[in-house]
Design a protein around this motif. Sequence first.
Motif, PDB file in Angstrom:
ATOM      1  N   LEU A  67       1.439 -20.994  12.952  1.00 44.93           N
ATOM      2  CA  LEU A  67      -0.033 -22.226  13.011  1.00 44.93           C
ATOM      3  C   LEU A  67      -0.952 -21.615  13.929  1.00 44.93           C
ATOM      4  O   LEU A  67      -0.120 -22.461  15.124  1.00 44.93           O
ATOM      5  CB  LEU A  67       0.690 -23.418  12.702  1.00 44.93           C
ATOM      6  N   GLY A  68      -1.437 -22.014  13.826  1.00 44.95           N
ATOM      7  CA  GLY A  68      -2.656 -22.343  14.243  1.00 44.95           C
ATOM      8  C   GLY A  68      -3.528 -21.187  15.207  1.00 44.95           C
ATOM      9  O   GLY A  68      -4.542 -21.025  16.224  1.00 44.95           O
ATOM     10  N   TRP A  69      -2.646 -19.630  15.608  1.00 49.14           N
ATOM     11  CA  TRP A  69      -3.284 -18.631  15.926  1.00 49.14           C
ATOM     12  C   TRP A  69      -3.629 -17.611  15.572  1.00 49.14           C
ATOM     13  O   TRP A  69      -3.934 -17.432  14.174  1.00 49.14           O
ATOM     14  CB  TRP A  69      -1.852 -18.200  17.021  1.00 49.14           C
ATOM     15  N   SER A  70      -4.002 -16.882  15.942  1.00 48.72           N
ATOM     16  CA  SER A  70      -5.308 -15.674  15.436  1.00 48.72           C
ATOM     17  C   SER A  70      -4.477 -14.534  15.408  1.00 48.72           C
ATOM     18  O   SER A  70      -3.560 -14.244  15.841  1.00 48.72           O
ATOM     19  CB  SER A  70      -6.557 -15.667  15.882  1.00 48.72           C
ATOM     20  N   GLU A  71      -4.362 -13.086  14.302  1.00 46.77           N
ATOM     21  CA  GLU A  71      -3.781 -12.402  14.700  1.00 46.77           C
ATOM     22  C   GLU A  71      -4.153 -11.178  16.026  1.00 46.77           C
ATOM     23  O   GLU A  71      -3.998  -9.891  16.108  1.00 46.77           O
ATOM     24  CB  GLU A  71      -3.879 -11.304  13.046  1.00 46.77           C
ATOM     25  N   ASP A  72      -4.871 -11.762  16.565  1.00 46.56           N
ATOM     26  CA  ASP A  72      -6.376 -10.467  17.804  1.00 46.56           C
ATOM     27  C   ASP A  72      -4.873 -11.379  18.834  1.00 46.56           C
ATOM     28  O   ASP A  72      -5.009  -9.961  20.375  1.00 46.56           O
ATOM     29  CB  ASP A  72      -7.829 -11.270  18.279  1.00 46.56           C
ATOM     30  N   ASP A  73      -3.411 -12.172  18.576  1.00 52.64           N
ATOM     31  CA  ASP A  73      -3.345 -12.931  19.924  1.00 52.64           C
ATOM     32  C   ASP A  73      -1.831 -11.529  19.692  1.00 52.64           C
ATOM     33  O   ASP A  73      -1.416 -12.985  19.312  1.00 52.64           O
ATOM     34  CB  ASP A  73      -3.234 -13.882  19.838  1.00 52.64           C
ATOM     35  N   PRO A  74      -1.277 -10.549  20.305  1.00 53.91           N
ATOM     36  CA  PRO A  74      -0.577 -10.159  19.472  1.00 53.91           C
ATOM     37  C   PRO A  74       1.306 -11.080  19.999  1.00 53.91           C
ATOM     38  O   PRO A  74       2.175 -10.547  19.771  1.00 53.91           O
ATOM     39  CB  PRO A  74      -0.070  -8.494  20.770  1.00 53.91           C
ATOM     40  N   ALA A  75       0.188 -11.821  21.123  1.00 52.86           N
ATOM     41  CA  ALA A  75       1.510 -12.945  21.279  1.00 52.86           C
ATOM     42  C   ALA A  75       2.591 -13.784  20.162  1.00 52.86           C
ATOM     43  O   ALA A  75       3.804 -13.528  20.182  1.00 52.86           O
ATOM     44  CB  ALA A  75       1.635 -13.196  23.096  1.00 52.86           C
ATOM     45  N   THR A  76       1.414 -13.769  19.462  1.00 53.82           N
ATOM     46  CA  THR A  76       2.067 -15.293  18.093  1.00 53.82           C
ATOM     47  C   THR A  76       1.849 -14.141  17.255  1.00 53.82           C
ATOM     48  O   THR A  76       1.817 -14.336  15.923  1.00 53.82           O
ATOM     49  CB  THR A  76       0.761 -16.454  18.134  1.00 53.82           C
ATOM     50  N   THR A  77       1.548 -12.806  16.868  1.00 55.94           N
ATOM     51  CA  THR A  77       1.905 -12.135  15.666  1.00 55.94           C
ATOM     52  C   THR A  77       3.260 -10.831  15.380  1.00 55.94           C
ATOM     53  O   THR A  77       4.097 -10.422  16.802  1.00 55.94           O
ATOM     54  CB  THR A  77       0.406 -10.966  15.786  1.00 55.94           C
ATOM     55  N   ARG A  78       3.130 -10.845  14.491  1.00 45.91           N
ATOM     56  CA  ARG A  78       5.071 -11.014  13.927  1.00 45.91           C
ATOM     57  C   ARG A  78       4.405  -9.744  12.629  1.00 45.91           C
ATOM     58  O   ARG A  78       3.550 -10.303  11.662  1.00 45.91           O
ATOM     59  CB  ARG A  78       5.917 -12.088  13.504  1.00 45.91           C
ATOM     60  N   TYR A  79       5.657  -8.669  12.616  1.00 46.25           N
ATOM     61  CA  TYR A  79       5.777  -7.815  11.199  1.00 46.25           C
ATOM     62  C   TYR A  79       7.032  -7.590  10.619  1.00 46.25           C
ATOM     63  O   TYR A  79       7.866  -7.781  11.784  1.00 46.25           O
ATOM     64  CB  TYR A  79       5.024  -6.157  12.300  1.00 46.25           C
ATOM     65  N   ARG A  80       6.508  -8.063   9.325  1.00 45.93           N
ATOM     66  CA  ARG A  80       7.783  -7.284   8.455  1.00 45.93           C
ATOM     67  C   ARG A  80       7.520  -6.091   7.031  1.00 45.93           C
ATOM     68  O   ARG A  80       6.019  -6.062   6.952  1.00 45.93           O
ATOM     69  CB  ARG A  80       8.401  -8.641   8.171  1.00 45.93           C
ATOM     70  N   ILE A  81       7.776  -6.584   6.732  1.00 48.08           N
ATOM     71  CA  ILE A  81       7.855  -5.579   5.224  1.00 48.08           C
ATOM     72  C   ILE A  81       9.267  -6.259   4.128  1.00 48.08           C
ATOM     73  O   ILE A  81      10.051  -6.672   4.441  1.00 48.08           O
ATOM     74  CB  ILE A  81       9.188  -3.901   5.316  1.00 48.08           C
ATOM     75  N   GLY A  82       8.541  -6.996   3.673  1.00 48.90           N
ATOM     76  CA  GLY A  82       9.171  -7.465   2.164  1.00 48.90           C
ATOM     77  C   GLY A  82      10.464  -6.778   1.815  1.00 48.90           C
ATOM     78  O   GLY A  82      10.013  -5.220   1.690  1.00 48.90           O
ATOM     79  N   LYS A  83      11.970  -7.720   1.700  1.00 45.82           N
ATOM     80  CA  LYS A  83      12.570  -6.415   1.116  1.00 45.82           C
ATOM     81  C   LYS A  83      12.491  -5.131  -0.538  1.00 45.82           C
ATOM     82  O   LYS A  83      13.122  -4.323  -0.922  1.00 45.82           O
ATOM     83  CB  LYS A  83      14.054  -7.183   0.945  1.00 45.82           C
ATOM     84  N   GLU A  84      11.332  -6.052  -1.414  1.00 48.23           N
ATOM     85  CA  GLU A  84      11.322  -5.134  -2.506  1.00 48.23           C
ATOM     86  C   GLU A  84       9.594  -4.235  -2.184  1.00 48.23           C
ATOM     87  O   GLU A  84       9.452  -3.854  -3.320  1.00 48.23           O
ATOM     88  CB  GLU A  84      10.766  -6.243  -3.375  1.00 48.23           C
ATOM     89  N   SER A  85       9.393  -4.784  -1.435  1.00 49.52           N
ATOM     90  CA  SER A  85       8.450  -3.924  -0.611  1.00 49.52           C
ATOM     91  C   SER A  85       8.439  -2.312  -1.596  1.00 49.52           C
ATOM     92  O   SER A  85       9.128  -1.778  -1.044  1.00 49.52           O
ATOM     93  CB  SER A  85       7.796  -3.704   1.172  1.00 49.52           C
ATOM     94  N   ASN A  86       8.260  -1.607  -1.958  1.00 45.17           N
ATOM     95  CA  ASN A  86       7.510  -0.203  -2.697  1.00 45.17           C
ATOM     96  C   ASN A  86       8.539  -0.241  -3.348  1.00 45.17           C
ATOM     97  O   ASN A  86       8.909   1.592  -3.404  1.00 45.17           O
ATOM     98  CB  ASN A  86       6.822   0.632  -1.551  1.00 45.17           C
ATOM     99  N   ARG A  87       9.150  -0.741  -4.102  1.00 51.07           N
ATOM    100  CA  ARG A  87      11.010  -0.734  -4.401  1.00 51.07           C
ATOM    101  C   ARG A  87      11.067  -0.316  -5.652  1.00 51.07           C
ATOM    102  O   ARG A  87      10.082  -0.720  -6.187  1.00 51.07           O
ATOM    103  CB  ARG A  87      12.026  -1.354  -4.078  1.00 51.07           C
ATOM    104  N   LEU A  88      11.481   1.023  -5.945  1.00 51.08           N
ATOM    105  CA  LEU A  88      11.035   1.729  -7.867  1.00 51.08           C
ATOM    106  C   LEU A  88      11.984   0.587  -8.435  1.00 51.08           C
ATOM    107  O   LEU A  88      13.100   0.208  -8.154  1.00 51.08           O
ATOM    108  CB  LEU A  88      12.115   3.049  -8.088  1.00 51.08           C
ATOM    109  N   PRO A  89      11.759  -0.091  -9.293  1.00 50.82           N
ATOM    110  CA  PRO A  89      12.345  -0.833 -10.367  1.00 50.82           C
ATOM    111  C   PRO A  89      13.687  -0.098 -10.640  1.00 50.82           C
ATOM    112  O   PRO A  89      13.749   1.584 -11.235  1.00 50.82           O
ATOM    113  CB  PRO A  89      11.681  -1.253 -11.566  1.00 50.82           C
ATOM    114  N   ASP A  90      14.690  -0.616 -11.206  1.00 54.72           N
ATOM    115  CA  ASP A  90      16.127  -0.144 -12.219  1.00 54.72           C
ATOM    116  C   ASP A  90      14.995   0.396 -13.584  1.00 54.72           C
ATOM    117  O   ASP A  90      14.489  -0.775 -14.442  1.00 54.72           O
ATOM    118  CB  ASP A  90      16.875  -1.640 -11.918  1.00 54.72           C
ATOM    119  N   VAL A  91      15.527   1.871 -13.558  1.00 53.64           N
ATOM    120  CA  VAL A  91      15.373   2.354 -14.796  1.00 53.64           C
ATOM    121  C   VAL A  91      16.797   2.457 -15.422  1.00 53.64           C
ATOM    122  O   VAL A  91      17.072   3.285 -15.097  1.00 53.64           O
ATOM    123  CB  VAL A  91      14.090   3.233 -15.217  1.00 53.64           C
ATOM    124  N   GLN A  92      16.911   1.857 -16.452  1.00 49.57           N
ATOM    125  CA  GLN A  92      18.289   2.397 -16.848  1.00 49.57           C
ATOM    126  C   GLN A  92      17.718   2.781 -18.972  1.00 49.57           C
ATOM    127  O   GLN A  92      16.810   2.915 -19.355  1.00 49.57           O
ATOM    128  CB  GLN A  92      19.121   1.108 -17.601  1.00 49.57           C
TER     129      GLN A  92
END
Length: 665
Positions: A67-92
């Motif tokens: 909170l309150g920090w910029s993406e330009d500051d690598p010390a306060t910027t974090r990265y992740r990928i959501g669990k559902e990112s680009n997952r193929l939906p179940d197709v029955q």
Amino acid sequence: MSVSRTERLLNLLIALLNTRYGLRRSELREKVYHDTSGNDVAFGRMFERDKNDLRQFGFDVETLTDLGWSEDDPATTRYRIGKESNRLPDVQLEPEEWTVLLLASQLWERAALGTAAQSALRKLKASGQLADVELPAGLQPRIKPAGQAFDDVVAAMHSRHPVTFSYLAGSTGKDEVRTVEPWGLGSRFGQWYLVGHDRARQAARHFRLSRFTSAVAILDKEHYSPPADFNIRQELDRLPELPLRAAVVDVREGRLLALRRRALAAAETPADAAAQGRPDAGFERIALHFRDPEILAEELASYGPDARAVAPEELVVAVRRRLRAAADFSASPTPDYSFSPARSRPSRSRTSEDQLKRMLQLVPFLVHNQGLHIQEVADHFGVSRDELEDDLRILICSGLPEGYPDDLLDIQWENDHVFITQDLDLNRPVRFTVDEACALLTGLETLNGLPGIAEGGALESLTLKLLAAAGEEGLRAASLAGPEMGPADAAIHDTVRQAIGSRSRLHLTYLSPQRDKVSERDVDPLRLYSLDNTWYFEAYCHLVDGLRNFRLDRVQDVYPNGQHAADGLTASGAVPAKLFTPNDDDTTVTVQLTRQGRGLADDYYAERTAELPDGGLVAEIRFGNTAWLPMFVAQHGGAVRIIAPEDLATSARVWLEASLARYGG
């Protein structure tokens, strides 16, 4: 992308998938990259490239800040990928839907979309067990893309790059260089058409792929945006069919039975036919209908000195141009080439990107198919056992950064059976790519007119399920349209199909254009298959005591002869079915193919190939009957030549010279 980079991307993906709070760049640098160089600029560039690579695989790398920090500051910027990112939906899928899906995935004869269709099918299999289904008796429809130009245009269209190519304009008969923003590609009237924005004319135009006279060049540094509501099928529905016209052709007496069958009655012969002079001694003059001079020119060129186009003039010019191009190519110097030691059909070279894509399919497939034999898994992915074991070794060394043994992917293949007990959230395949969605959805739409497929609602329900699973990529399928698959002679198609189902023997009257004769034979039909709307059936022929393939439009008469087919007969087993059945006494012929004609190596099942610097190929192909090879060379008008055996190459050159002599040399 080296093996080490493949491992790094896989570990980066696992790390970003398995963090809720996100990981700082410093943590990733230390734990995933193991980078202690101290060069922040170089590491930053590497990390940005890797993030872009993951996005190309469809994974959305989220950027989080305190909170309150910029993406330009690598010390306060974090990265992740959501669990559902680009997952193929179940197709029955129901068993009937699996049946239709298997047919659709096998439609593409070859090329990039054939690979994409099989990849999409593997993703659907990875999300659940394939039902036990049986394909319709002996039925294997296929789409035959229009050579290398088809692959190049599809690649440019899906990546939104313009293309440039030389084109034989129908209005002027001249070669013109065109630069086009490709909007869609589809088949109509037996031809493939590109529809797009012609930059020189500042308007939408249609281009027939068979009129391309050069290779397609992709302008990969430029981008464009197609119309949002473009639909290739609607566009091609507005394309008028060329008018029916009459051609005048001189034919050698007693030859070319297939051409004579189409000759017009005297009352339909053009009034000015007699004004073209008298045919040479030993020739007869006939007239026949045609719509496109280029298509008829291809056929007439293949007949060489046995036929001469007389009128109209544009037909004469088109035949002469094809023969001249074939003769010039056949007389050109032989290039230096070297075959690879392994004898194999030509295939696209495998890359590390292919390997990573495969591994992202491999993990969920193993999760849902525990205990398969390792060779069965390798066959499923179309790789060798050694390649698969390389994949598995990379996977078992991949996992959470600086994790315990339980934080690594756990895969075992003791006693040649593969098990996975730790998947680290890679247990679902990624979404369809644009190529994969287009390959399956276009295939399903193409099956719509096929007898026995559209009934029962499975085709419609499967299409709706795949559209929902494909999301935005599925909407891009509107840029691709396959050919009409319905057979021209439904009665003959139905007779052969019923005979396959009932295991009945057929009596056949058949015209062979290559041998220029009509024969009668008894055959046991084994399967029906197609290339676009040209249908064939494979059968055991009792006249020659072997498997043969017959074109339905060359069948003059067919009926059950009252006998049952012989027991124990099976089709050759190849999927897709092969037009040519190899025999021990076949002649191995070395041919040179231009970049435009390199698809012939696949069409004729080349056993070895050698790449040439200009994008062409040298290929070794087995032919049972070599007498028709000059016809083969002339038909393709400068896209193929014979290199060896020398006597066949000489015969083709002499034959082409005699053919050109019929047009004044």
